[in-house]
Design a protein around this motif. Structure first.
Motif, short mmCIF file in Angstrom:
data_model
loop_
_atom_site.label_atom_id
_atom_site.label_comp_id
_atom_site.label_asym_id
_atom_site.label_seq_id
_atom_site.Cartn_x
_atom_site.Cartn_y
_atom_site.Cartn_z
N LEU A 102 0.74 -1.09 -0.23
CA LEU A 102 -0.05 -0.14 0.10
C LEU A 102 0.77 1.24 0.04
CD1 LEU A 102 -2.83 1.28 0.20
CD2 LEU A 102 -2.68 1.03 2.78
N LYS A 150 1.26 3.95 -3.17
CA LYS A 150 0.67 5.53 -3.19
C LYS A 150 1.64 6.47 -3.51
CE LYS A 150 -3.00 5.40 0.50
NZ LYS A 150 -3.43 5.91 1.73
N GLU A 151 2.95 6.05 -3.00
CA GLU A 151 3.95 6.87 -3.55
C GLU A 151 4.09 6.84 -4.99
OE1 GLU A 151 5.32 9.53 -1.70
OE2 GLU A 151 3.81 8.51 -0.33
N SER A 166 1.99 6.19 -7.35
CA SER A 166 0.65 6.37 -8.19
C SER A 166 0.77 8.07 -8.11
CB SER A 166 -0.57 6.50 -7.50
OG SER A 166 -0.82 6.99 -5.91
N LYS A 167 1.54 8.74 -7.46
CA LYS A 167 1.85 10.10 -7.61
C LYS A 167 2.28 10.38 -9.10
CE LYS A 167 2.87 11.08 -2.83
NZ LYS A 167 3.79 11.67 -1.75
N ILE A 187 -9.61 8.02 -6.34
CA ILE A 187 -8.62 7.87 -5.03
C ILE A 187 -8.61 6.24 -4.49
CG2 ILE A 187 -9.28 10.16 -4.27
CD1 ILE A 187 -10.80 8.78 -2.04
N PHE A 188 -7.88 6.30 -3.78
CA PHE A 188 -7.56 4.59 -3.33
C PHE A 188 -8.57 4.28 -2.35
CE2 PHE A 188 -2.89 5.03 -4.55
CZ PHE A 188 -2.99 3.95 -5.37
N SER A 244 -8.47 2.87 0.21
CA SER A 244 -7.66 3.00 1.61
C SER A 244 -8.14 4.53 2.36
CB SER A 244 -6.31 2.76 1.70
OG SER A 244 -5.52 3.45 0.65
N ASP A 245 -8.36 5.47 1.25
CA ASP A 245 -8.49 6.72 1.70
C ASP A 245 -10.13 7.19 1.93
OD1 ASP A 245 -5.90 7.18 1.49
OD2 ASP A 245 -5.72 7.73 -0.54
N LEU A 304 -6.21 -1.02 -2.34
CA LEU A 304 -5.49 -0.15 -3.60
C LEU A 304 -6.61 0.06 -4.82
CD1 LEU A 304 -1.85 -1.51 -3.31
CD2 LEU A 304 -2.68 0.86 -3.17
N LYS A 351 -8.87 1.48 -7.25
CA LYS A 351 -9.29 2.93 -7.37
C LYS A 351 -10.72 3.39 -7.64
CE LYS A 351 -4.81 4.04 -9.35
NZ LYS A 351 -3.66 4.56 -10.43
#
Length: 208
Positions: A137, A141-142, A144-145, A156-157, A159-160, A200, A202
């Motif tokens: 995860l 996330k890093e 995907s930036k 968004i994911f 998880s968010d 993860l 989307k």
């Protein structure tokens, strides 16, 4: 144009330029057929050892960002090298593959090849690499930036998304429930059925 020149030309458009020479050198040590393919939902890349083929094939999703493409490229080459070195009876993501993957990626674990925000979780990930980086995860996330900006910036994911909030996934509406390790128990609003969905995934959040 030689095979290495063709590969160099393709990779120069797909991975950080600083990594192209190393990526081509790996091909020169153990040549393979390489293809950038249409995006696949279930995997980032693919390698399957075939006994009837002298030259093996590696495929990678063409839409990956440069850093994810590079990591996936090394991941798949590690499969090839592990099978060649240890034989075809080894587990695909067993200790032989892990050690090979680690050895092949070590030369790239610096800010010459990856930005520091990816490098920190990547170094941690490589201490015990998983079958897919998509299961990590923090790393994803890093990563995907650096994806191309989505047409819909609201994606968004999972998880968010806060527990209890609703979201859309593949056109279906869900409500987020409790998190269980790498997956989240979610209830589909229309049917009432519950599903375990990857953190993860989307999704598009639904505002109240």
């Amino acid at each position: 144009m030689s095979g290495s020149d063709q590969l160099r030309q393709l990779l120069s458009k797909k991975i950080p330029k600083s990594a192209v020479n190393y990526a081509v050198e790996l091909w020169e040590k153990e040549p393979f057929s390489f293809k950038a393919t249409a995006s696949r939902k279930t995997k980032l890349g693919d390698f399957r050892y075939r006994r009837d083929r002298k030259i093996q094939t590696i495929t990678i999703n063409a839409d990956l960002n440069p850093y994810q493409f590079l990591l996936t490229y090394i991941h798949e080459i590690a499969h090839l090298h592990a099978f060649v070195r240890f034989g075809i009876t080894i587990a695909p993501h067993g200790p032989e593959w892990k050690s090979t993957f680690q050895q092949l990626l070590i030369p790239l674990l610096s800010t010459d090849f990856f930005p520091i925000d990816i490098l920190i979780p990547l170094r941690k990930h490589m201490k015990n690499p998983k079958a897919s980086s998509a299961r990590d995860l923090f790393l994803m996330k890093e990563m995907s930036k650096y994806d191309e900006k989505s047409i819909n910036s609201q994606i968004i994911f999972l998880s968010d998304v806060k527990p209890g909030n609703r979201f859309l996934l593949s056109g279906r509406e869900f409500e987020k429930g409790e998190t269980r390790r790498t997956r989240v128990l979610c209830q589909e609003v229309n049917s009432g059925k519950k599903y375990l969905i990857a953190q993860l995934a989307k999704v598009k959040p639904i505002s109240d």
